[in-house]
Design a protein around this motif. Structure first.
Motif, PDB file in Angstrom:
ATOM      1  N   ALA A 178       0.822  -1.208   0.000  1.00  0.00           N
ATOM      2  CA  ALA A 178       0.000   0.000   0.000  1.00  0.00           C
ATOM      3  C   ALA A 178       0.853   1.254   0.000  1.00  0.00           C
ATOM      4  CB  ALA A 178      -0.927   0.005   1.220  1.00  0.00           C
ATOM      5  N   GLY A 179       2.040   1.160   0.613  1.00  0.00           N
ATOM      6  CA  GLY A 179       2.912   2.319   0.677  1.00  0.00           C
ATOM      7  C   GLY A 179       3.911   2.389  -0.453  1.00  0.00           C
ATOM      8  N   THR A 180       4.584   1.264  -0.733  1.00  0.00           N
ATOM      9  CA  THR A 180       5.678   1.289  -1.700  1.00  0.00           C
ATOM     10  C   THR A 180       5.203   1.568  -3.122  1.00  0.00           C
ATOM     11  OG1 THR A 180       5.581  -1.125  -1.942  1.00  0.00           O
ATOM     12  CG2 THR A 180       7.105  -0.241  -0.303  1.00  0.00           C
ATOM     13  N   ASP A 181       4.075   0.960  -3.523  1.00  0.00           N
ATOM     14  CA  ASP A 181       3.577   1.183  -4.883  1.00  0.00           C
ATOM     15  C   ASP A 181       3.277   2.658  -5.129  1.00  0.00           C
ATOM     16  OD1 ASP A 181       3.825  -1.443  -5.490  1.00  0.00           O
ATOM     17  OD2 ASP A 181       1.693  -1.818  -5.875  1.00  0.00           O
ATOM     18  N   VAL A 182       2.601   3.296  -4.166  1.00  0.00           N
ATOM     19  CA  VAL A 182       2.225   4.695  -4.334  1.00  0.00           C
ATOM     20  C   VAL A 182       3.456   5.593  -4.260  1.00  0.00           C
ATOM     21  CG1 VAL A 182       0.728   6.545  -3.534  1.00  0.00           C
ATOM     22  CG2 VAL A 182       0.024   4.179  -3.250  1.00  0.00           C
ATOM     23  N   ALA A 183       4.330   5.331  -3.297  1.00  0.00           N
ATOM     24  CA  ALA A 183       5.503   6.183  -3.112  1.00  0.00           C
ATOM     25  C   ALA A 183       6.386   6.179  -4.358  1.00  0.00           C
ATOM     26  CB  ALA A 183       6.304   5.723  -1.900  1.00  0.00           C
ATOM     27  N   GLU A 184       6.543   5.034  -4.985  1.00  0.00           N
ATOM     28  CA  GLU A 184       7.383   4.955  -6.178  1.00  0.00           C
ATOM     29  C   GLU A 184       6.784   5.744  -7.333  1.00  0.00           C
ATOM     30  OE1 GLU A 184       7.922   0.827  -6.919  1.00  0.00           O
ATOM     31  OE2 GLU A 184       9.120   0.483  -5.107  1.00  0.00           O
TER      32      GLU A 184
END
Length: 390
Positions: A178-184
Motif C-alpha cells: 500500500a505504501g511502496t507502490d504509491v511512493a514509487e
C-alpha cells in the motif's frame, strides 16, 4: 442514476392462479468494505457512508427497476482491516452471504487479498487502490474508483513547485504494498518535474517516528510528501517533524485527510505549508450531498471526501445493474458498467480511463481538486478536469 430507472412502489405483491400470494421483496446485497478500524478508519467509513446513502436514495425513490422486478439495496459492511488477510476474509464473507457487488476496499493490501476470491466467485468490486496492479485484464470484474497519482499527480506537483520553490523532495510511506507502490509512482512524478526525490519507509503500526524524523532532517528536503500514509500516521509525522525544526512544505499526493492531519499535528499553524490531492472538487453542488445524506440517513455524512467519490461509484453501479436487467450476473453488470456514460448529478462528468496505466479501461475518472495551505492559511481549492489517458 436516471429517474426512469427508478419506479415508485409501496410493496411487492402478485396474484398467482386463483389466490393472491405475497411475493418476497427483491433485495440486492451491496458490500461495503475497507478499514473500519485503526488509523485509516476514515476511509472505510467513507465507503460505508456512500453505500448507505445510495441505498437510501433507492429506497426513497421506491426501488430500483431491474428487469420485471423492483428492488431495494441492502448494505453488508465488513472490516477489511487494511491487510491482505482482512481483505481475503472480507471477500469470503461476502461469498458466504451471496453478495455479488462490492464498494471498496481502499488499501492495496486489502485489494490484493480480495481480488483472487472476488474474481473466482464472480463478484464485481469497485475498489480504490494505487497499487501497480490495482486493476488489469486478469481481474475483469475489478473496477477502479478514481485514478492514481500517475494520472493526476503532475498538475499538483507543478503547483507546489511554483508555490514553494521545491528543489528536493522526500516521500514517506509504510513499507508494504500500500505504501511502496504509491511512493514509487509519486516519486517518479516529482522526478519528471526535475525534483530529485528520496524514498523513506516505516513499519505500519509505528507510533513514534523520531528515528525516521532524524533521517529526514539529515536529508534536508524542501518537501516531505506523506503520500498514502493513513491520516492518523501522517498527523503524527507532521507534528514530530515540526517539533524537530523542519521548515519545509508538507505534501500529500495520496488522498485526503487534511482535517484529521491538522487536528493531530496541532492546528494550521503547525501544518503551515501544505498541499494535497482532493479526489473530488468540492463546490456547492457536491456539498449538497452532505445535507442530503443527513436528510436520508439521519446522521452527519462522513468527513472524508472519498465519501463523495464512492457515492458516484455506487450510483453508477446501481444504474448498471438496472441497465443490465439482472442482479445475479455480475459479468453482465460489468459489461453494462463499461458502457455507461457517467454524468453524476453532483460530481459532474466522468471518463473511463486506465488503458495506459493498467491495460484496461475500468478506471472511473472525475474532476478533482488541488488543496493548498500557505503560512497556516487555507486557500481555495483549485479545480482540475477529470484526468485522461492522453
Amino acid at each position: 442514476m436516471r429517474l426512469n430507472k427508478v419506479v415508485l412502489m409501496a410493496g411487492c405483491a402478485m396474484a398467482i392462479g386463483l389466490g393472491a400470494v405475497s411475493a418476497r421483496a427483491c433485495e440486492i446485497k451491496i458490500g461495503a468494505t475497507g478499514p473500519m478500524s485503526g488509523a485509516a478508519t476514515q476511509w472505510g467509513l467513507a465507503i460505508k457512508g456512500a453505500a448507505d446513502f445510495v441505498a437510501a436514495e433507492v429506497r426513497e425513490a421506491g426501488g430500483l427497476k431491474v428487469g420485471d422486478e423492483t428492488c431495494q439495496l441492502k448494505v453488508v459492511t465488513i472490516d477489511a482491516k487494511y491487510t491482505a488477510e482482512g481483505g481475503a476474509a472480507a471477500a469470503n464473507n461476502f461469498v458466504s452471504q451471496g453478495v455479488k457487488f462490492v464498494l471498496g476496499p481502499m488499501g492495496s493490501p486489502e485489494v490484493t487479498g480480495m481480488k483472487p476470491i472476488t474474481t473466482r466467485n464472480k463478484i464485481l468490486m469497485f475498489s480504490d487502490s494505487y497499487a501497480r496492479d490495482a486493476i488489469g485484464k486478469r481481474w475483469p470484474l475489478t473496477f477502479h474508483m478514481g485514478p492514481g497519482p500517475a494520472a493526476w499527480g503532475d498538475p499538483i506537483v507543478k503547483m507546489a513547485k511554483e508555490e514553494f520553490g521545491i528543489r528536493k523532495a522526500l516521500t514517506i510511506a509504510p513499507n508494504d504494498q500500500a505504501g511502496t507502490d504509491v511512493a514509487e509512482v509519486v516519486a517518479q512524478v516529482y522526478e519528471n518535474n526535475g525534483i530529485p526525490t528520496k524514498l523513506e519507509y516505516y513499519q505500519r503500526g509505528t507510533t513514534n517516528f523520531a528515528p525516521i524524523v532524524t533521517r529526514i532532517m539529515a536529508a534536508n528536503p524542501d518537501v516531505v510528501d506523506t503520500v498514502s500514509t493513513p491520516p492518523g500516521d501522517a498527523g503524527i509525522i507532521v507534528k514530530q517533524l515540526r517539533q524537530a525544526g523542519f521548515k519545509g512544505a508538507i505534501g500529500r499526493l495520496g488522498g485526503p485527510g487534511t482535517e484529521e492531519i491538522t487536528r493531530i499535528a496541532g492546528g494550521l499553524d503547525v501544518l503551515k505549508d501544505f498541499y494535497w490531492f482532493e479526489p473530488v472538487f468540492i463546490d456547492d453542488n457536491v456539498r449538497a450531498l452532505q445535507k442530503r445524506y443527513h436528510e436520508l440517513v439521519g446522521v452527519e455524512a462522513p468527513e472524508n471526501n472519498f465519501f463523495f467519490l464512492f457515492v458516484a461509484g455506487g450510483r453508477a453501479l446501481a444504474e448498471a445493474i438496472s441497465n443490465a436487467g439482472t442482479y445475479q450476473d455480475a459479468e453482465a453488470v460489468a459489461q453494462s458498467l463499461r458502457e455507461l456514460h457517467v454524468n453524476d448529478p453532483n460530481l459532474g462528468q466522468g471518463k473511463w480511463i486506465g488503458e495506459k496505466t493498467y491495460g484496461i479501461r475500468q478506471e472511473l475518472s472525475l474532476p478533482f481538486g488541488m488543496g493548498l495551505i500557505r503560512n497556516g492559511e487555507t486557500l481555495p481549492v483549485r479545480r482540475s478536469d477529470a484526468p485522461t489517458d492522453e
